[in-house]
Design an enzyme around this catalytic site. Sequence first.
Site, PDB file in Angstrom:
ATOM      1  N   LYS A 164      37.480  36.729  34.772  1.00 52.12           N
ATOM      2  CA  LYS A 164      38.925  36.489  34.868  1.00 52.12           C
ATOM      3  C   LYS A 164      39.448  37.004  36.218  1.00 52.12           C
ATOM      4  CE  LYS A 164      39.752  40.800  32.309  1.00 52.12           C
ATOM      5  NZ  LYS A 164      39.940  41.350  30.943  1.00 52.12           N
ATOM      6  N   ARG A 189      47.655  44.907  21.203  1.00 51.48           N
ATOM      7  CA  ARG A 189      47.952  43.830  22.157  1.00 51.48           C
ATOM      8  C   ARG A 189      48.052  42.503  21.416  1.00 51.48           C
ATOM      9  NH1 ARG A 189      44.343  43.633  27.578  1.00 51.48           N
ATOM     10  NH2 ARG A 189      42.726  42.988  26.130  1.00 51.48           N
ATOM     11  N   HIS A 244      38.766  44.627  20.576  1.00 52.78           N
ATOM     12  CA  HIS A 244      38.716  45.232  21.921  1.00 52.78           C
ATOM     13  C   HIS A 244      39.108  46.703  21.801  1.00 52.78           C
ATOM     14  CE1 HIS A 244      38.627  45.112  26.248  1.00 52.78           C
ATOM     15  NE2 HIS A 244      39.901  45.398  26.388  1.00 52.78           N
ATOM     16  N   ARG A 247      30.955  41.493  26.303  1.00 53.54           N
ATOM     17  CA  ARG A 247      31.842  40.933  27.331  1.00 53.54           C
ATOM     18  C   ARG A 247      31.789  41.867  28.531  1.00 53.54           C
ATOM     19  NH1 ARG A 247      35.044  41.361  22.550  1.00 53.54           N
ATOM     20  NH2 ARG A 247      36.272  42.976  23.592  1.00 53.54           N
ATOM     21  N   TYR A 272      56.218  51.165  62.088  1.00 51.40           N
ATOM     22  CA  TYR A 272      57.602  51.105  61.591  1.00 51.40           C
ATOM     23  C   TYR A 272      58.053  52.481  61.105  1.00 51.40           C
ATOM     24  CZ  TYR A 272      57.339  45.993  61.522  1.00 51.40           C
ATOM     25  OH  TYR A 272      57.230  44.678  61.868  1.00 51.40           O
ATOM     26  N   CYS A 317      51.485  47.856  58.286  1.00 53.16           N
ATOM     27  CA  CYS A 317      52.373  46.698  58.420  1.00 53.16           C
ATOM     28  C   CYS A 317      51.887  45.565  57.506  1.00 53.16           C
ATOM     29  CB  CYS A 317      52.381  46.186  59.858  1.00 53.16           C
ATOM     30  SG  CYS A 317      52.598  47.454  61.107  1.00 53.16           S
ATOM     31  N   ASP A 360      50.528  42.727  58.355  1.00 51.20           N
ATOM     32  CA  ASP A 360      49.312  42.059  58.826  1.00 51.20           C
ATOM     33  C   ASP A 360      48.374  42.945  59.628  1.00 51.20           C
ATOM     34  OD1 ASP A 360      50.655  39.550  58.021  1.00 51.20           O
ATOM     35  OD2 ASP A 360      51.924  40.040  59.743  1.00 51.20           O
TER      36      ASP A 360
HETATM   37  C1  LIG Z   1      38.923  42.161  30.584  1.00 49.10           C
HETATM   38  C2  LIG Z   1      38.333  42.220  29.238  1.00 49.10           C
HETATM   39  C3  LIG Z   1      36.998  42.609  29.066  1.00 49.10           C
HETATM   40  C4  LIG Z   1      36.135  43.146  30.184  1.00 49.10           C
HETATM   41  O1  LIG Z   1      36.423  44.509  30.368  1.00 49.10           O
HETATM   42  P1  LIG Z   1      35.593  45.398  31.414  1.00 49.10           P
HETATM   43  O2  LIG Z   1      36.154  46.755  31.221  1.00 49.10           O
HETATM   44  O3  LIG Z   1      35.912  44.852  32.762  1.00 49.10           O
HETATM   45  O4  LIG Z   1      34.173  45.263  31.066  1.00 49.10           O
HETATM   46  C5  LIG Z   1      36.467  42.530  27.794  1.00 49.10           C
HETATM   47  N1  LIG Z   1      37.213  42.123  26.751  1.00 49.10           N
HETATM   48  C6  LIG Z   1      38.513  41.773  26.870  1.00 49.10           C
HETATM   49  C7  LIG Z   1      39.269  41.347  25.678  1.00 49.10           C
HETATM   50  C8  LIG Z   1      39.117  41.828  28.122  1.00 49.10           C
HETATM   51  O5  LIG Z   1      40.402  41.492  28.242  1.00 49.10           O
END
Ligand SMILES: *Cc1c(COP(=O)(O)O)cnc(C)c1O
Length: 372
Positions: free
Chosen positions: A40, A140, A170, A223, A268, A314, A316
């Site tokens: 992602k 979430r 998660h 994941r 600046y 700055c 750039d």
């Molecule tokens: C982003 C995400 C992950 C990956 O997490 P990492 O800490 O980068 O391994 C896994 N599961 C879900 C639901 C996520 O949103």
Amino acid sequence: MAVGWHRPTKLVIDTQAIKENVWNEVKRMPQGTELFAVVKANGYGHGAVQTAKAAIQGGATGFCVAILDEAIELREAGITEPILILSVVDVSYIELLLKYDLSVTVASQEWLEQAIEQLNGIKTQTSLKIHIKVDTGMGRIGFTTPTAVKQIVELVKTTQMLLWEGLFTHFSTADEKDDSYFKKQTNRFQDVLSALSELPKYVHVSNSATALWHPDNVGNMIRFGIAMYGLNPSGTALPEVYPLKPALSLVSNLIQVKELSAGEGIGYGNTYTTAENQWIGTIPIGYADGWLRHLQGFSVLVDGERCEIVGRICMDQCMIRLPKEVAVGTQVTLIGHDHGETITMQMVADKLKTIHYEVACTFSDRMPREYK
Ligand SMILES: *Cc1c(COP(=O)(O)O)cnc(C)c1O
């Protein structure tokens, strides 16, 4: 957006490192476990498609993204492996999910009912692949009780056009020493599993931190995100289980070098004044590239020597104090190795009082990514 191909500032991505990080995890996973690479946010700034291709070489068999467009990008690039969209996709895009053969997260009953309505209006032979999300304490998205999950499973199983492919949750604290909350979430997920009489192809709970520090956890897919890029998910809280190889470097060149006498102002707001005769170098990178203003006072490497960023950064460009006269065109390493010295993403994150995840995602698309 114009990409700065004709400017010396660039992100250099070591695809071999990504491949190795994936392989090091794949080879220690229990038999029958699959690794889905999380790409992602443009592969955490590393480039989604190139990261995905390196991950396949390392043994990844699928991908996770956050939004529909990221999934489409992978498909358009010829990636044929399973792709799971981790967040909620509006039901009006269901035809795109089917067209691109994407798996989608189901996080509420209303969403699924609307999705079924949409599917009824489409003449299609293919089923929509879904993963049911359980909220075990992240707060979430997802179903919060075993009863709610059971109900949704019933609805899915009695709907022809749906294919129940996954069930997942998660964790919010898998990267911390104290595992009490982690255990609470694990137990809640276990309660959901116990309430079900059958399970889908993929049951998955592990992000990088869970995979690394709780490898015996339930599930048959992980994941794998941040660790694939070679970054420790915990920052510095927990030791790496095996050496992770950072994939990203950031380099530029000096575009101007000048000697200023004592009492001259830089940048600046005139926030820095030379205390004596000083060699000042200018680098073509600024906050528009994601090299943020709070990095004033941080150091970069020139010929292996740490040089302080002086004056405000700055949009750039920014200025550094050199120990001596250095030729224009000399390489500057902002992240990575130079003559045995190293600047890590973690150091940048510490200076910015944030996490390396955020640093990686902040680099703008104005900087080209070079793959090696
Ligand atoms: C982003 C995400 C992950 C990956 O997490 P990492 O800490 O980068 O391994 C896994 N599961 C879900 C639901 C996520 O949103």
